[in-house]
Design a protein around this motif. Structure first.
Motif, PDB file in Angstrom:
ATOM      1  N   SER A 324     -47.305  28.546 -51.709  1.00 19.54           N
ATOM      2  CA  SER A 324     -46.244  28.219 -50.756  1.00 19.54           C
ATOM      3  C   SER A 324     -46.834  27.761 -49.425  1.00 19.54           C
ATOM      4  O   SER A 324     -47.945  28.159 -49.047  1.00 19.54           O
ATOM      5  CB  SER A 324     -45.350  29.440 -50.511  1.00 19.54           C
ATOM      6  N   ASP A 325     -46.068  26.932 -48.709  1.00 13.26           N
ATOM      7  CA  ASP A 325     -46.535  26.426 -47.413  1.00 13.26           C
ATOM      8  C   ASP A 325     -46.760  27.554 -46.413  1.00 13.26           C
ATOM      9  O   ASP A 325     -47.679  27.513 -45.603  1.00 13.26           O
ATOM     10  CB  ASP A 325     -45.519  25.436 -46.842  1.00 13.26           C
ATOM     11  N   SER A 326     -45.905  28.554 -46.468  1.00 13.48           N
ATOM     12  CA  SER A 326     -46.006  29.658 -45.514  1.00 13.48           C
ATOM     13  C   SER A 326     -45.443  30.922 -46.128  1.00 13.48           C
ATOM     14  O   SER A 326     -44.389  30.880 -46.785  1.00 13.48           O
ATOM     15  CB  SER A 326     -45.244  29.327 -44.223  1.00 13.48           C
ATOM     16  N   LEU A 327     -46.141  32.022 -45.949  1.00 14.58           N
ATOM     17  CA  LEU A 327     -45.686  33.319 -46.440  1.00 14.58           C
ATOM     18  C   LEU A 327     -45.877  34.351 -45.334  1.00 14.58           C
ATOM     19  O   LEU A 327     -46.751  34.203 -44.474  1.00 14.58           O
ATOM     20  CB  LEU A 327     -46.503  33.765 -47.655  1.00 14.58           C
ATOM     21  N   SER A 328     -45.066  35.381 -45.369  1.00 13.90           N
ATOM     22  CA  SER A 328     -45.324  36.501 -44.475  1.00 13.90           C
ATOM     23  C   SER A 328     -46.267  37.462 -45.177  1.00 13.90           C
ATOM     24  O   SER A 328     -46.285  37.559 -46.405  1.00 13.90           O
ATOM     25  CB  SER A 328     -44.029  37.225 -44.110  1.00 13.90           C
ATOM     26  N   LEU A 329     -47.053  38.160 -44.373  1.00 14.02           N
ATOM     27  CA  LEU A 329     -48.010  39.127 -44.898  1.00 14.02           C
ATOM     28  C   LEU A 329     -47.903  40.413 -44.093  1.00 14.02           C
ATOM     29  O   LEU A 329     -48.071  40.408 -42.874  1.00 14.02           O
ATOM     30  CB  LEU A 329     -49.443  38.577 -44.797  1.00 14.02           C
ATOM     31  N   ASN A 330     -47.629  41.506 -44.784  1.00 12.16           N
ATOM     32  CA  ASN A 330     -47.618  42.822 -44.151  1.00 12.16           C
ATOM     33  C   ASN A 330     -48.766  43.644 -44.730  1.00 12.16           C
ATOM     34  O   ASN A 330     -48.867  43.814 -45.943  1.00 12.16           O
ATOM     35  CB  ASN A 330     -46.281  43.535 -44.422  1.00 12.16           C
ATOM     36  N   VAL A 331     -49.641  44.109 -43.865  1.00 12.80           N
ATOM     37  CA  VAL A 331     -50.772  44.945 -44.268  1.00 12.80           C
ATOM     38  C   VAL A 331     -50.446  46.374 -43.878  1.00 12.80           C
ATOM     39  O   VAL A 331     -50.341  46.695 -42.690  1.00 12.80           O
ATOM     40  CB  VAL A 331     -52.079  44.480 -43.580  1.00 12.80           C
ATOM     41  N   GLU A 332     -50.254  47.231 -44.859  1.00  4.23           N
ATOM     42  CA  GLU A 332     -49.820  48.606 -44.599  1.00  4.23           C
ATOM     43  C   GLU A 332     -51.001  49.560 -44.631  1.00  4.23           C
ATOM     44  O   GLU A 332     -51.790  49.563 -45.576  1.00  4.23           O
ATOM     45  CB  GLU A 332     -48.777  49.039 -45.620  1.00  4.23           C
ATOM     46  N   LEU A 333     -51.114  50.382 -43.564  1.00  5.76           N
ATOM     47  CA  LEU A 333     -52.228  51.313 -43.432  1.00  5.76           C
ATOM     48  C   LEU A 333     -51.735  52.753 -43.400  1.00  5.76           C
ATOM     49  O   LEU A 333     -50.582  53.022 -43.067  1.00  5.76           O
ATOM     50  CB  LEU A 333     -53.004  51.015 -42.150  1.00  5.76           C
ATOM     51  N   SER A 334     -52.634  53.657 -43.708  1.00  3.46           N
ATOM     52  CA  SER A 334     -52.265  55.077 -43.745  1.00  3.46           C
ATOM     53  C   SER A 334     -52.101  55.671 -42.357  1.00  3.46           C
ATOM     54  O   SER A 334     -51.382  56.649 -42.167  1.00  3.46           O
ATOM     55  CB  SER A 334     -53.337  55.869 -44.509  1.00  3.46           C
ATOM     56  N   GLU A 335     -52.774  55.094 -41.351  1.00  4.92           N
ATOM     57  CA  GLU A 335     -52.699  55.578 -39.976  1.00  4.92           C
ATOM     58  C   GLU A 335     -52.512  54.398 -39.032  1.00  4.92           C
ATOM     59  O   GLU A 335     -52.705  53.246 -39.414  1.00  4.92           O
ATOM     60  CB  GLU A 335     -53.985  56.334 -39.591  1.00  4.92           C
TER      61      GLU A 335
END
Length: 886
Positions: A324-335
């Protein structure tokens, strides 16, 4: 059938309580909202906990009531309602309309009278009645079926009063509350009472005689001649006061109890209103706590999206999405801190398809890894620096960030203190997103959910993140912030990420030695203080220290607290010239703080690699300045030599490397000279004069050789004070001189540099016209308090208007220099590394063979970062440690 319950709210009382309990909040339109917000908080709490069948909010209507007919001075001493509150009553009524709660006021009567009338009507119908107020007058209405919820802290904490609890507290029946008011009066309502009779005496008299009338009738039985005389002299005033305090319960209403039936709360309307008012933290609470009467939340309350959980077996099914031309990215961390966190998983979205990728799948999906590392694959992220650091710990690169939503939201409103993703969603979109705190818990109770619950939350994050770009991008462009975001803040985020990952080396042995030296100094100071005091005592105890200083040694008491003498730093500094013990106590405190906060504190922060990895905050200060936490390396105290020596422990990470420190010389004053255009100030900088000496010469009208160290120090205080919009009072405190002298000093300064005075007048006028100020690089800061009627708030906003363009431009300059230095270092493939930014200073570690070229590069980039009408000047220093490089 369940018993009917009516809630009657004293609207004016709760509005005033909310206004003074909460800080003066504003929304992005500059509307004051703290009272409306607090009122809404109280309303939600009552609706959730009490579940009323009937409801009304009563307001005072008009200034005069029937009580003024027989006592013109009633409420005559009340201050005028602040304009910041007056404008919020329409907002409060908007909230009530959204909740379909009826409100009412009637000219000639007070809200108390309306509540009293309705409570009597409800009591007659055997309805349960709850009155919500901050006014104890309403205790007189309490019966077996009528109770009062009295706010006691803010607007959401309250105590419930019944006949029993009133008896327990006062030893009175509810009706006797009127008699108590008759005796002691009420200054807030200008009810006179009997002079000299307070609550204690009033209660004692009522316990013995029951009422004002009986006390007057039995005046001869009262204890003490003076009291007898007072009651005799002011008996008519006591009876008048009782009459004024009596709530009138026969108000001619044009509606009945049945007309106050509370309909279902439609969360759609409430959420729409709360979003309009920017009550972001209440939106999710509405969704969780209310809902329609059917128990079903409406669809618009939810941002529940369909999602897929990617497994090792299904990875290939989603490869096309990564094209896709553009995607959102969420990086989830424990802290929260990425340096101390583990990866929980990723979620991505194109606004339609939403994927959750658990951490154990991420590293095995090669196409995903390629996508993450591709600069051609555009990504919308929230806090790109945090995401990049987290992924780099797993050897995964992150490139192609198209927009960082956190940085965009910060630039749009840099004074906003709530910038979590859920907050930004509430502020800038029609969606809602549960906060991490709601989903995970807080502090020790924080626990990540598993399975579908976790997948749902992270998929929603990616979905709303994707939508935020289309909301924020036009706003960024409309407000001329595009260059600041894309060319400065986002590239700087990458530079800061490098610096955080790299860390700064700490000489642990040197830190231990420094701790031992400080401990010895502390012990020596303790003995010296005991010798001077003539006794041992706990120096860290304000109570014991106060007894030594003020009782034993007889020093003048400058300030007292609720618990005794004040021994705060400002008090001790003023006392220092009067006794040798005070300087030693100040020194003792400073050394103790160095030992606990910096020596012991830094030990805990050293990682397995022997380095400290501080965390740079890019979105905290409204001026644009960076800060650092965990640990704060920008705040190491350097006034004391012991404090400066803390910097000895920061050393290069390799042999044959050195520390290079590059510090802007008086950058804020140079920015002031440029912005103000003052010819005298500019001339001093162009001729490379010592600006503080030059200012002293101009202000005191003396030759350079006649300048004393005191004159230069005073000139320096004014120079830097002007940058921060200092007041005569502030300068008098800084220099320990009379306020009148400080005022004259500032006036002479403005006579010397009239361009500075003109700039300050012009910038405040411009800010009042625009509602904001800007830096040279177009960073904005909104200042709604410029329109405040309160003098202190308005004055603070005016000073902020003066200093933000200066401080903010200085912050922008060093940020731009950092981005340019990093770019050239990469281009030239230099080994040197940028380690720290400390306000106007950059710290590098440099191999010996690059010292010359690196020094030239840093000086050139910093001095040419922004073109001013006067030169920027950078001081370079080199050493084996940060301490030696200063």
């Amino acid at each position: 059938m369940s018993k009917k319950k009516i809630i009657l709210i004293d609207g004016n009382s709760i509005a005033f309580r909310a206004f003074y309990a909460l800080p003066l909040l504003t929304n992005s339109s500059g509307l004051y909202t703290n009272a409306a917000y607090g009122f809404a908080m109280m309303l939600l709490k009552v609706l959730e906990e009490e579940k009323p069948t009937h409801m009304l909010v009563a307001f005072d209507e008009g200034k005069d009531t029937f009580r003024h007919e027989f006592y013109q001075e009633y409420k005559g001493k009340r201050d005028k309602t602040p304009g910041e509150l007056t404008g919020q009553f329409p907002l409060i009524k908007e909230v009530l309309d959204a909740c379909q709660i009826r409100y009412y006021g009637l000219a000639g009567y007070e809200a108390d009278d309306i509540i009293g009338t309705l409570s009597k009507m409800a009591d007659a119908e055997e309805m349960e009645t709850l009155i919500v107020s901050g006014d104890k007058d309403l205790f007189q209405l309490v019966t077996d079926q009528v109770s009062v919820l009295m706010t006691r802290k803010g607007v959401t904490e309250a105590d419930r009063y019944t006949p029993e609890s009133i008896q327990d507290r006062y030893g009175l029946t509810p009706s006797q509350i009127i008699d108590l008011k008759g005796l002691m009066g009420d200054p807030s309502d200008n009810i006179p009472g009997i002079p000299g009779v307070g609550e204690k005496t009033g209660l004692k008299l009522l316990h013995q005689h029951g009422s004002v009338e009986e006390i007057i009738a039995r005046v001869a039985d009262l204890p003490g001649k003076k009291l007898q005389e007072k009651v005799t002299e002011f008996q008519e005033q006591a009876l008048l006061s009782k009459r004024l305090a009596t709530i009138y319960c026969e108000v001619p209403l044009d509606f009945g109890i049945d007309d106050l039936e509370q309909p279902s709360i439609h969360t759609e309307e409430v959420i729409e209103t709360f979003k309009k008012l920017e009550f972001k933290t209440l939106v999710d609470r509405i969704k969780k706590g209310l809902g329609d009467q059917s128990g079903q939340a409406s669809e618009s309350d939810q941002t529940l999206v369909e999602y897929q959980i990617v497994s090792e077996d299904s990875m290939g099914d989603w490869n096309d999405l990564l094209q896709s031309d553009s995607l959102s990215l969420n990086v989830e961390l424990s802290e929260e801190n990425p340096h101390r966190s583990e990866l929980v998983g990723l979620s991505i979205s194109d606004g339609i398809t939403n994927l959750y990728i658990p951490a154990n799948v991420v590293s095995k999906w090669n196409k995903l890894l390629d996508w993450l590392g591709s600069s051609n694959s555009q990504k919308v992220v929230f806090d790109g620096k945090r995401s990049e650091i987290a992924l780099s710990k797993l050897g995964i690169s992150l490139e192609g960030i198209e927009m960082d939503i956190l940085l965009a939201a910060y630039l749009l409103n840099p004074s906003e203190t709530s910038l979590s993703l859920s907050d930004v969603v509430s502020q800038h979109s029609e969606y809602t997103l549960a906060s991490d705190e709601e989903v995970y818990g807080k502090g020790a109770k924080r626990k990540l959910p598993t399975g579908e619950n976790l997948a749902q939350h992270l998929a929603q994050k990616a979905y709303v993140l994707y939508g935020l770009q289309s909301q924020l991008k036009p706003e960024i462009e409309r407000t001329d912030l595009a260059n600041l975001l894309y060319d400065l803040e986002m590239p700087l985020s990458r530079v800061l990420g490098k610096m955080e990952k790299l860390g700064v080396k700490v000489d642990g042995e040197q830190l231990e030695q420094l701790g031992s030296v400080l401990q010895e100094t502390l012990e020596r100071l303790t003995i010296e203080i005991y010798d001077i005091a003539g006794t041992d005592f706990n120096i860290n105890s304000p109570k014991q220290l106060g007894e030594i200083l003020f009782d034993k040694l007889g020093l003048p008491v400058l300030k007292k607290t609720k618990t005794g003498y004040s021994t705060s730093a400002d008090v001790l500094e003023k006392l220092a010239p009067q006794h040798e013990i005070v300087d030693k106590i100040l020194h003792y405190r400073q050394v103790g703080k160095l030992l606990s906060t910096y020596v012991e504190g830094l030990k805990k922060e050293i990682g397995a690699d022997g380095k400290i990895h501080t965390h740079f905050n890019q979105t905290i200060a409204a001026t644009g300045r960076l800060s650092s936490v965990e640990p704060n390396l920008q705040n190491i105290p350097i006034r004391l030599e012991e404090g400066r020596k803390i910097r000895q422990v920061f050393v290069p990470s390799e042999e044959n490397w050195m520390i290079l420190a590059a510090d802007y010389s008086q950058v804020e004053l140079r920015v002031l000279a440029h912005i103000s255009g003052d010819p005298s100030l500019q001339k001093a900088f162009r001729e490379a004069k010592d600006i503080h000496t030059q200012t002293a010469m101009d202000v005191f009208q003396v030759k350079e050789e006649e300048i004393t160290s005191l004159m230069r120090r005073q000139a320096k205080a004014v120079n830097f004070g002007i940058v921060y919009g200092i007041s005569p009072f502030g300068l008098s405190q800084n220099l320990n001189i009379p306020q009148k002298e400080a005022k004259q000093f500032i006036e002479r300064y403005f006579e010397t540099y009239p361009g500075v005075k003109q700039y300050m007048n012009d910038i405040v006028a411009q800010a009042k016209q625009d509602g904001y100020v800007t830096t040279l690089l177009q960073r904005r800061r909104y200042l709604p308090e410029l329109y405040a009627t309160d003098f202190a708030r308005r004055s603070f906003a005016e000073r902020t208007a003066m200093n933000t363009p200066i401080q903010g431009t200085a912050a922008d300059i060093i940020k731009k220099a950092m981005v340019e230095i990093d770019r050239v270092m990469v281009e030239k493939k230099m080994k040197s590394r940028m380690l720290l930014q400390v306000h106007d200073e950059l710290i590098f570690e440099v191999p010996v063979e690059e010292l010359g070229s690196m020094g030239d590069l840093v000086r050139e980039m910093m001095e040419q970062a922004v073109e001013l009408s006067i030169p920027l000047v950078v001081d370079l220093n080199i050493g084996q440690s940060w301490y030696e490089a200063k």
